[in-house]
Enzyme design. Structure first.
Site, mmCIF file in Angstrom:
data_model
loop_
_atom_site.group_PDB
_atom_site.id
_atom_site.type_symbol
_atom_site.label_atom_id
_atom_site.label_comp_id
_atom_site.label_asym_id
_atom_site.label_seq_id
_atom_site.Cartn_x
_atom_site.Cartn_y
_atom_site.Cartn_z
ATOM 1 N N LYS A 1 56.994 13.677 50.598
ATOM 2 C CA LYS A 1 58.269 13.037 50.913
ATOM 3 C C LYS A 1 59.368 13.673 50.055
ATOM 4 O O LYS A 1 59.120 14.051 48.904
ATOM 5 C CB LYS A 1 58.148 11.533 50.638
ATOM 6 C CG LYS A 1 59.334 10.688 51.097
ATOM 7 C CD LYS A 1 59.041 9.214 50.872
ATOM 8 C CE LYS A 1 60.188 8.311 51.309
ATOM 9 N NZ LYS A 1 59.860 6.873 51.138
ATOM 10 N N SER B 1 60.670 3.982 55.043
ATOM 11 C CA SER B 1 61.478 5.180 54.886
ATOM 12 C C SER B 1 60.665 6.475 54.854
ATOM 13 O O SER B 1 61.238 7.566 54.814
ATOM 14 C CB SER B 1 62.274 5.074 53.580
ATOM 15 O OG SER B 1 61.403 4.975 52.455
ATOM 16 N N SER C 1 57.425 0.893 53.240
ATOM 17 C CA SER C 1 57.915 2.212 53.642
ATOM 18 C C SER C 1 56.832 3.243 53.920
ATOM 19 O O SER C 1 57.113 4.298 54.480
ATOM 20 C CB SER C 1 58.860 2.768 52.573
ATOM 21 O OG SER C 1 60.024 1.999 52.488
#
Length: 448
Positions: A43, A118, A142
């Site tokens: 990420k 996210s 997330s």
């Protein structure tokens, strides 16, 4: 053995490039990655030495860290090679992956739908097998919500189980490193690699790291599994309800003792407002240093004042600016008692009620999300309206720090949905064991 069904680094890079036009999942592809090793996707809030790390925010567009996050060092030492930095909701603030500076990430199985966020970029690339392991972070759900929407395993271990050193923060009391795999065995092996004490992160735990993969036991015989009725009963989708009921019945047939637990709906309805108050307040404090000066490169001829004004206005999306306003308001001295501190007290009440459900049980399960992934046009970047606890319940594991993971449970019209499994603090071995037993049941169901 774990990570047997893997791809080469070169094949991984090819898949990421091929998938980019349809998924928009990568911010940076590391084309010069060493060819040896097992590919891993990171990420884009995870610091990588010499590689741009933007957290999908314009204000960090040219930020290049001078060090690796602890987990990156651990992964490299274990034979993994980072191949891409994946898109995310800006600074981790969102549940759709629509507000990334590079544009929305699309669901792995329907490009008209959201990936969830996210950690959406990592989720969709894992789902399309661009790499056997993708790292995310989980502050509310997330990792786990995108895992549910894209049909992969998503793990959020106990708070402090994995070091957060080198991870661009969102809300420090809620942030966890998490990850995506396609098998429970890989999930167990990944935690052995990532977990452990790190003196760079004083919130990391001294608890010994287990031999999660070697000791994996899928037998459900004698396990006490609690069904979280408050959530399960609130799910309206009949396909998901029936799939969950069938799974519970088969777990019982496999020797599990099924019990039922619940939480007061009054407390459940407070999850979202408490989460937003605490998360936005901590985010406003954590990101007060993002002024366009301390990170990245200031253009010649621009004054410090010009850069700061332009950066805070143009550097953040309107959605993130709104969150900062709410968080800052909650931290004003005259507001702290009635907002931030009150939210912390209610968080404790919610956490205590959640903890009680685990008395005498090995794991607590329920549907992870009440629907399949929503359509992009029907989902909102701004989640400040009325919330339902059936959507927000996975935030309970962030409030408490309890380990939680999601496992693909089925598909509706080709779109995945999942079951959530939660366990007591540092009982990841039990959580993986239960998940492995459920994985065998679900794989058997597919062959019936």
């Amino acid at each position: 053995m774990a990570f047997e069904q893997t791809v080469s680094v070169q094949e991984s890079l090819r898949r990421i490039h091929d998938l980019q036009p349809e998924l928009n999942a990568a911010v940076t592809v590391i084309d010069n990655a060493p060819e040896m090793g097992i590919p891993v996707i990171l990420k884009d809030n995870i610091s990588t030495k010499g590689i741009r790390t933007t957290a999908s925010s314009k204000i960090l567009d040219n930020y290049v860290p001078v060090y690796d996050a602890t987990i990156v060092t651990k992964l490299k030492e274990a034979g993994f090679t980072p191949v891409a930095k994946a898109s995310m909701d800006e600074l981790g603030m969102g549940g759709t992956n629509r507000n990334a500076a590079t544009g929305p990430v699309h669901n792995a199985w329907d490009h008209d739908r959201i990936s969830g966020g996210s950690s959406g970029g990592s989720a969709v690339l894992a789902a399309r097998q661009a790499a056997p392991l993708a790292i995310g972070s989980d502050t509310g759900d997330s990792v786990r919500k995108p895992a549910s929407y894209n049909g992969v395993i998503g793990v959020k271990p106990t708070y402090g189980r994995i070091s957060r050193y080198g991870i661009i923060p969102y809300a420090s009391s809620l942030d966890h490193v998490g990850y995506f795999t396609t098998t429970v065995r890989d999930a167990a092996a990944a935690l052995e690699i990532l977990a452990g004490r790190d003196d760079h992160d004083m919130t990391s735990s001294l608890e010994p790291v287990g031999h999660y993969e070697a000791e994996l036991d899928p037998s459900l015989e004698g396990k006490t599994i609690a069904v979280f009725d408050t959530v399960a009963d609130a799910v309206q989708d009949e396909v998901i309800r029936q799939a969950f009921a069938d799974l519970v019945k088969k777990m019982e047939a496999a020797g599990a003792k099924i019990v039922h637990v619940s939480m007061p709906e009054q407390l459940m309805n407070l999850i979202a407002p408490v989460y937003k108050t605490i998360a936005n307040s901590e985010a406003a404090a954590n990101h007060s240093n993002l002024d366009g000066i301390r990170f990245g490169v200031r253009k010649p001829g621009k004054s410090v004042e010009d850069v700061m004004t332009a950066s805070r206005t143009a550097g953040f999306s309107s959605y993130v600016r709104a969150r900062f306003v709410i968080g800052s308001y909650s931290l004003f001295e005259e507001n702290q008692d009635r907002l931030f501190r009150k939210a912390q007290k209610i968080r404790r009440l919610i956490s205590d009620a959640y903890a009680q459900m685990f008395d005498g049980v090995d794991a607590v399960i329920c549907p992870a999300a009440p629907t399949v992934a929503p359509l992009l046009e029907e989902s909102s970047d701004v989640r400040f309206g009325q919330d339902e606890f059936v959507e927000e319940h996975m935030q309970l594991a962030n409030f408490t720090g309890y380990p939680s993971m999601v496992l693909p449970m089925g598909r509706e019209n080709g779109l995945p949905f999942a079951v959530e499994i939660a366990a007591k603090p540092f009982a990841e071995q039990t959580m993986f064991d239960v998940a492995a037993g459920m994985e065998e049941i679900l794989e058997g169901s597919h062959h019936e």
